[in-house]
Write a protein that holds these residues in place. Structure first.
Motif, PDB file in Angstrom:
ATOM      1  N   SER A   1     -56.241  33.584  87.348  1.00 26.63           N
ATOM      2  CA  SER A   1     -57.525  33.321  88.016  1.00 26.63           C
ATOM      3  C   SER A   1     -58.541  32.791  87.022  1.00 26.63           C
TER       4      SER A   1
ATOM      5  N   ILE B   1     -64.344  34.591  90.072  1.00 28.13           N
ATOM      6  CA  ILE B   1     -63.105  34.505  90.843  1.00 28.13           C
ATOM      7  C   ILE B   1     -62.106  35.546  90.349  1.00 28.13           C
ATOM      8  N   LEU B   2     -62.108  35.800  89.053  1.00 28.37           N
ATOM      9  CA  LEU B   2     -61.170  36.753  88.468  1.00 28.37           C
ATOM     10  C   LEU B   2     -61.344  38.139  89.060  1.00 28.37           C
TER      11      LEU B   2
ATOM     12  N   ALA C   1     -59.979  38.318  92.550  1.00 24.18           N
ATOM     13  CA  ALA C   1     -58.518  38.350  92.590  1.00 24.18           C
ATOM     14  C   ALA C   1     -57.991  39.740  92.262  1.00 24.18           C
TER      15      ALA C   1
ATOM     16  N   GLU D   1     -56.537  27.932  83.119  1.00 31.49           N
ATOM     17  CA  GLU D   1     -57.055  28.025  84.484  1.00 31.49           C
ATOM     18  C   GLU D   1     -58.527  27.644  84.533  1.00 31.49           C
TER      19      GLU D   1
END
Length: 229
Positions: free
Chosen positions: A110, A115-116, A119, A187
């Motif tokens: 991610s 966003i990490l 997730a 990423e």
């Protein structure tokens, strides 16, 4: 039925429903301690195989032990120590693969902090939902198979759990890509390229604005630990 109660029921059934609470709890302590080798060993294995293949190896190995326990249940029932060791290995292998790698895969695949954390939260939530569903599903399955008093009732969960482990290994092999130590940086770069291709301004990504910096500075200045400036 929570996990501790289920283990106690297994231990009592395998010891012939002995009235000795110390005997049942003693075997449960032994079984629970066997989580540790899987967790610790898996942390080293993942450095060599990577999260994807460590997860696959753990799942396939766990399924293999589960099928052995199911097929040889009547023999293992006569040897309590052998059953406890195999059951402990079964649980330990679950820590080698899923226990160590699910959160790691969610984190390493991610981009960016925002966003990490989503997730990782989704991965944790799915795991909790699965655990909750299992506490309701498996007692019903055991009851349909004849209950803990029958060989089918005791072996049924292992057949199902082992089959699900094989399915999970297949899903991992087909849909999870191998990752390495620089995976998060890659990423991030790919995410930045994606945003730029769709017209987003990425020049300020990772740069704190003057307003947010001023707010943080005021909070630090007025914190109780530092006193009021």
């Amino acid at each position: 039925m929570n996990r501790g109660k289920q283990w106690l029921t297994y231990a009592q059934s395998i010891t012939g429903k002995s009235d000795s609470l110390s005997l049942a709890l003693g075997w449960n302590v032994v079984i629970n301690l066997l989580y540790m080798p899987g967790t610790i060993g898996g942390a080293f294995i993942v450095d060599y195989l990577g999260p994807k293949y460590t997860l696959i190896v753990g799942l396939v190995s766990q399924a293999f032990i589960g099928f052995i326990m199911s097929g040889l249940y009547n023999l293992l029932k006569k040897h309590i120590a052998a059953f406890a060791v195999l059951y402990g290995i079964f649980l330990s292998l679950g820590e080698v693969g899923p226990g160590n790698c699910l959160g790691l895969l969610a984190a390493k695949t991610s981009p960016t902090l925002r966003i990490l954390r989503n997730a990782i939260g989704i991965a944790a939530a799915v795991g909790k939902v699965g655990a909750f569903a299992g506490t309701w599903a498996f007692p019903a399955i055991i009851g349909d198979f004849g209950g803990f008093s029958s060989p089918r009732g005791n072996t049924g969960p292992f057949w199902i759990a082992s089959a699900l482990a094989c399915l999970s290994a297949l899903v991992t092999f087909l849909f999870i890509k191998p990752i390495h130590s620089d995976g998060m940086a890659e990423e991030d770069a790919k995410f930045r390229e994606y945003l730029e291709e769709h017209g987003y301004d990425t020049t300020q990504m990772g740069v704190r604005s003057e307003v947010s910096y001023a707010v943080d500075l005021d909070e630090e200045t007025l914190s109780p630990e530092k006193g009021v400036a």
